[in-house]
Design a protein around this motif. Structure first.
Motif, PDB file in Angstrom:
ATOM      1  N   ALA A 156     137.115   6.827  21.282  1.00 49.09           N
ATOM      2  CA  ALA A 156     135.996   5.907  21.568  1.00 49.09           C
ATOM      3  C   ALA A 156     136.387   4.972  22.714  1.00 49.09           C
ATOM      4  N   HIS A 157     136.176   5.443  23.941  1.00 46.12           N
ATOM      5  CA  HIS A 157     136.572   4.655  25.116  1.00 46.12           C
ATOM      6  C   HIS A 157     135.582   3.511  25.365  1.00 46.12           C
ATOM      7  N   PRO A 158     136.106   2.313  25.723  1.00 44.46           N
ATOM      8  CA  PRO A 158     135.202   1.168  25.863  1.00 44.46           C
ATOM      9  C   PRO A 158     134.222   1.248  27.037  1.00 44.46           C
ATOM     10  N   THR A 159     134.594   1.932  28.131  1.00 43.16           N
ATOM     11  CA  THR A 159     133.696   1.878  29.305  1.00 43.16           C
ATOM     12  C   THR A 159     133.224   3.232  29.828  1.00 43.16           C
ATOM     13  N   TRP A 160     133.923   4.331  29.501  1.00 43.82           N
ATOM     14  CA  TRP A 160     133.541   5.632  30.055  1.00 43.82           C
ATOM     15  C   TRP A 160     133.178   6.610  28.925  1.00 43.82           C
ATOM     16  N   GLN A 161     132.216   7.494  29.171  1.00 42.43           N
ATOM     17  CA  GLN A 161     131.871   8.573  28.238  1.00 42.43           C
ATOM     18  C   GLN A 161     132.574   9.832  28.728  1.00 42.43           C
ATOM     19  N   MET A 162     133.525  10.353  27.958  1.00 41.76           N
ATOM     20  CA  MET A 162     134.328  11.472  28.482  1.00 41.76           C
ATOM     21  C   MET A 162     134.644  12.464  27.366  1.00 41.76           C
ATOM     22  N   GLY A 163     135.207  13.607  27.752  1.00 47.44           N
ATOM     23  CA  GLY A 163     135.651  14.590  26.771  1.00 47.44           C
ATOM     24  C   GLY A 163     136.819  14.034  25.952  1.00 47.44           C
ATOM     25  N   PRO A 164     137.137  14.692  24.796  1.00 45.17           N
ATOM     26  CA  PRO A 164     138.155  14.133  23.890  1.00 45.17           C
ATOM     27  C   PRO A 164     139.550  14.032  24.494  1.00 45.17           C
ATOM     28  N   LYS A 165     139.961  15.020  25.288  1.00 45.93           N
ATOM     29  CA  LYS A 165     141.345  15.006  25.791  1.00 45.93           C
ATOM     30  C   LYS A 165     141.562  13.832  26.746  1.00 45.93           C
ATOM     31  N   ILE A 166     140.682  13.664  27.702  1.00 44.51           N
ATOM     32  CA  ILE A 166     140.884  12.560  28.663  1.00 44.51           C
ATOM     33  C   ILE A 166     140.679  11.204  27.982  1.00 44.51           C
ATOM     34  N   SER A 167     139.890  11.175  26.907  1.00 45.68           N
ATOM     35  CA  SER A 167     139.723   9.906  26.188  1.00 45.68           C
ATOM     36  C   SER A 167     141.038   9.508  25.522  1.00 45.68           C
ATOM     37  N   VAL A 168     141.724  10.465  24.911  1.00 48.94           N
ATOM     38  CA  VAL A 168     143.039  10.167  24.322  1.00 48.94           C
ATOM     39  C   VAL A 168     144.015   9.791  25.441  1.00 48.94           C
ATOM     40  N   ASP A 169     143.951  10.529  26.545  1.00 47.95           N
ATOM     41  CA  ASP A 169     144.830  10.216  27.690  1.00 47.95           C
ATOM     42  C   ASP A 169     144.607   8.791  28.196  1.00 47.95           C
ATOM     43  N   SER A 170     143.376   8.326  28.115  1.00 49.53           N
ATOM     44  CA  SER A 170     143.094   6.955  28.583  1.00 49.53           C
ATOM     45  C   SER A 170     143.677   5.947  27.610  1.00 49.53           C
ATOM     46  N   ALA A 171     143.664   6.289  26.318  1.00 49.86           N
ATOM     47  CA  ALA A 171     144.193   5.371  25.311  1.00 49.86           C
ATOM     48  C   ALA A 171     145.728   5.253  25.411  1.00 49.86           C
ATOM     49  N   THR A 172     146.388   6.364  25.747  1.00 52.36           N
ATOM     50  CA  THR A 172     147.863   6.323  25.883  1.00 52.36           C
ATOM     51  C   THR A 172     148.280   5.890  27.287  1.00 52.36           C
ATOM     52  N   MET A 173     147.311   5.886  28.212  1.00 53.74           N
ATOM     53  CA  MET A 173     147.538   5.630  29.638  1.00 53.74           C
ATOM     54  C   MET A 173     148.217   6.820  30.327  1.00 53.74           C
ATOM     55  N   VAL A 174     148.339   7.933  29.621  1.00 56.11           N
ATOM     56  CA  VAL A 174     148.827   9.148  30.299  1.00 56.11           C
ATOM     57  C   VAL A 174     147.840   9.526  31.401  1.00 56.11           C
ATOM     58  N   ASN A 175     146.547   9.241  31.159  1.00 56.14           N
ATOM     59  CA  ASN A 175     145.568   9.544  32.205  1.00 56.14           C
ATOM     60  C   ASN A 175     145.953   8.860  33.512  1.00 56.14           C
ATOM     61  N   LYS A 176     146.330   7.586  33.434  1.00 58.39           N
ATOM     62  CA  LYS A 176     146.688   6.869  34.665  1.00 58.39           C
ATOM     63  C   LYS A 176     147.977   7.435  35.243  1.00 58.39           C
ATOM     64  N   ALA A 177     148.877   7.861  34.362  1.00 54.11           N
ATOM     65  CA  ALA A 177     150.128   8.467  34.828  1.00 54.11           C
ATOM     66  C   ALA A 177     149.809   9.750  35.612  1.00 54.11           C
ATOM     67  N   LEU A 178     148.914  10.568  35.070  1.00 56.26           N
ATOM     68  CA  LEU A 178     148.504  11.793  35.774  1.00 56.26           C
ATOM     69  C   LEU A 178     147.840  11.419  37.104  1.00 56.26           C
ATOM     70  N   GLU A 179     147.081  10.323  37.083  1.00 57.31           N
ATOM     71  CA  GLU A 179     146.369   9.920  38.304  1.00 57.31           C
ATOM     72  C   GLU A 179     147.309   9.404  39.390  1.00 57.31           C
ATOM     73  N   VAL A 180     148.439   8.800  38.994  1.00 53.36           N
ATOM     74  CA  VAL A 180     149.430   8.387  40.005  1.00 53.36           C
ATOM     75  C   VAL A 180     149.953   9.645  40.711  1.00 53.36           C
ATOM     76  N   ILE A 181     150.255  10.680  39.924  1.00 49.33           N
ATOM     77  CA  ILE A 181     150.755  11.937  40.524  1.00 49.33           C
ATOM     78  C   ILE A 181     149.659  12.575  41.385  1.00 49.33           C
ATOM     79  N   GLU A 182     148.431  12.533  40.867  1.00 48.73           N
ATOM     80  CA  GLU A 182     147.289  13.092  41.616  1.00 48.73           C
ATOM     81  C   GLU A 182     147.145  12.385  42.971  1.00 48.73           C
ATOM     82  N   ALA A 183     147.245  11.051  42.957  1.00 52.65           N
ATOM     83  CA  ALA A 183     147.108  10.276  44.208  1.00 52.65           C
ATOM     84  C   ALA A 183     148.246  10.606  45.174  1.00 52.65           C
ATOM     85  N   TYR A 184     149.430  10.807  44.604  1.00 56.22           N
ATOM     86  CA  TYR A 184     150.603  11.125  45.421  1.00 56.22           C
ATOM     87  C   TYR A 184     150.355  12.403  46.230  1.00 56.22           C
TER      88      TYR A 184
END
Ligand code: NDP
Ligand code: MG
Length: 393
Positions: free
Chosen positions: A201-229
């Motif tokens: 249950a993400h506070p601001t975005w409506q997303m699929g279950p995997k990325i929602s869990v990733d947002s809660a652990t902040m793994v999503n942001k970790a993946l995004e740092v690599i993506e930006a790199y």
């Protein structure tokens, strides 16, 4: 009339039945004169796929999670099986592939499209995280006609838009914002009892279950740092993360004179997707609800707490280590999230699961998508052992 039909951009959406797929098709519904859907791919939701195929009169469809479908209506061709998404891209011959499959399953079709010279609007960050080095090598090879990689992730689309007019040599840092997810202020001791229902249950975005869990652990942001790199080719230490709970500012660029440019909008994936789908850099009108800053009131920013969210520092180490390390990080996370969603791993053990996996599997250099699929299989084969270690840790 003929000219009007000819000028539409031909798009193929893989992962069409998911959250990003649906947001993409909502834009097509809004601008039917601009887009022609030539291919749609799904994994398990065949009935949803059939409905979409009929609605958009799509000639080619693919379902990777089944081996046959006797109920399929014969108005379009259905490809099935493991490599159906690649076959779909080949058969439908699109101008643009929207890569919206979740997880490393999106890697082979994304790579296939780029290698075939087809532009890709990339939501599937996992493929770039795992294969960044390989994709960079392919893009740098002047003798290949590689498709353009267009970011769909909101932060990366924002950076793309912010960097549009200015050279990378004038950039001091790229800043990705993170909402902090549902547990930003929850006492660390209470995270042990977090259930999948609360985590998705993400506070601001409506997303699929995997990325929602990733947002809660902040793994999503970790993946995004690599993506930006890999997308922007700056030094790793030029990529920063800042917590911004309102999800109104999606990214910032700090230039070397000290000026900071920010990209703001309502949190709605139709924004970055429509920009990426846009024709010749044209913005499509009225895709998002207007942002009324006076209604938002305050925009707040907080320093990232590395104790609460250790995944980002871990991801940085993986980039520094290179080779298959980012792929091991990603595949371990995919296994951990799956186990958590099945109540077989605690929320607090997701990041330790990734750390343990990185201890167990040595990162090596790699040369192909197949090498990375092997990494995925290796991680999967170790998962029971890693869960045991997490339980005894
Ligand atoms: P969803 O879970 O909503 O959708 C996933 C899609 O992938 C579905 O169409 C699903 O098919 C398909 N799929 C699942 N497994 C496989 C597989 N093994 N092979 C082929 N297709 C598969 O996810 P999201 O739409 O939320 O996310 C998709 C991607 O976009 C992820 O990489 C995510 O990180 C990224 N992203 C998402 C954002 C969002 O707001 N949702 C924002 C930024 C990035 P089916 O349903 O038929 O089984
Ligand atoms: Mg994002």
């Amino acid at each position: 009339m003929q000219g009007y039909v000819m000028s539409r951009k031909k798009i193929c959406v893989i992962g069409a039945t998911g959250s990003i797929g649906s947001a993409t098709l909502a834009i097509v519904r809004q601008f039917p004169e601009k887009f022609e859907v030539v291919g749609l791919g799904a994994h398990s939701r065949v009935e949803d796929l059939q409905r979409l195929v009929e609605e958009f009169s799509v000639p080619w469809a693919a379902c990777t999670g089944i081996s046959c479908c006797s109920e399929w209506k014969k108005t379009s061709r259905l490809l099935v099986g493991e490599s159906a998404a690649q076959q779909l891209i080949e058969a439908s011959d699109p101008d643009l592939v929207i890569s919206a499959i979740v997880g490393i399953a999106g890697l082979a079709p994304t790579f296939y499209a780029l290698n075939a010279g087809i532009d890709v609007l990339l939501a599937n960050k996992e493929s770039l995280v795992c294969a960044g080095e390989l994709i960079k090598r392919m893009r740098d090879n002047a003798s290949l006609r590689v498709g353009r990689l267009i970011p769909a992730d909101s932060e990366h689309s924002s950076l793309d838009q912010l960097l549009h007019r200015q050279g990378r040599d004038q950039v001091r840092s790229l800043v990705l914002t993170a909402s902090g997810g549902p547990f930003l202020h929850k006492p660390l001791s209470e995270l042990k009892s977090v259930t999948p229902r609360i985590a998705v249950a993400h506070p601001t975005w409506q997303m699929g279950p995997k990325i929602s869990v990733d947002s809660a652990t902040m793994v999503n942001k970790a993946l995004e740092v690599i993506e930006a790199y890999w997308l922007f080719e700056v030094d790793l230490d030029q990529i920063d993360v800042i917590i911004h709970p309102q999800s109104i500012v999606h990214a910032l660029v700090e230039f070397h004179d000290g000026a900071i440019f920010a990209h703001l909008s309502t949190p709605d994936m139709r924004g970055p997707l429509s920009y990426g789908l846009g024709i010749e850099g044209q913005r499509l009108p009225n895709v998002m609800r207007p942002l009324r800053l006076a209604d938002v009131g305050a925009l707040t920013f907080l320093q990232l707490d590395n104790e609460r969210f250790p995944a980002i520092a871990l991801a940085r180490q993986c980039v520094e280590r290179g080779g298959t390390a980012p792929a091991i990080f990603n595949c371990a996370n995919e296994e951990a999230v799956e186990l958590f969603l099945q109540n077989e791993l605690r929320f607090v053990d997701i990041v330790p699961f990734i750390e343990e996996t990185l201890q167990c599997i040595e990162a090596t250099s790699y040369g192909s998508v197949e090498d990375l699929v092997e990494v995925q299989m290796k991680v999967a084969s170790l998962k029971s052992e890693i869960v045991r270690r997490c339980n005894h840790g």
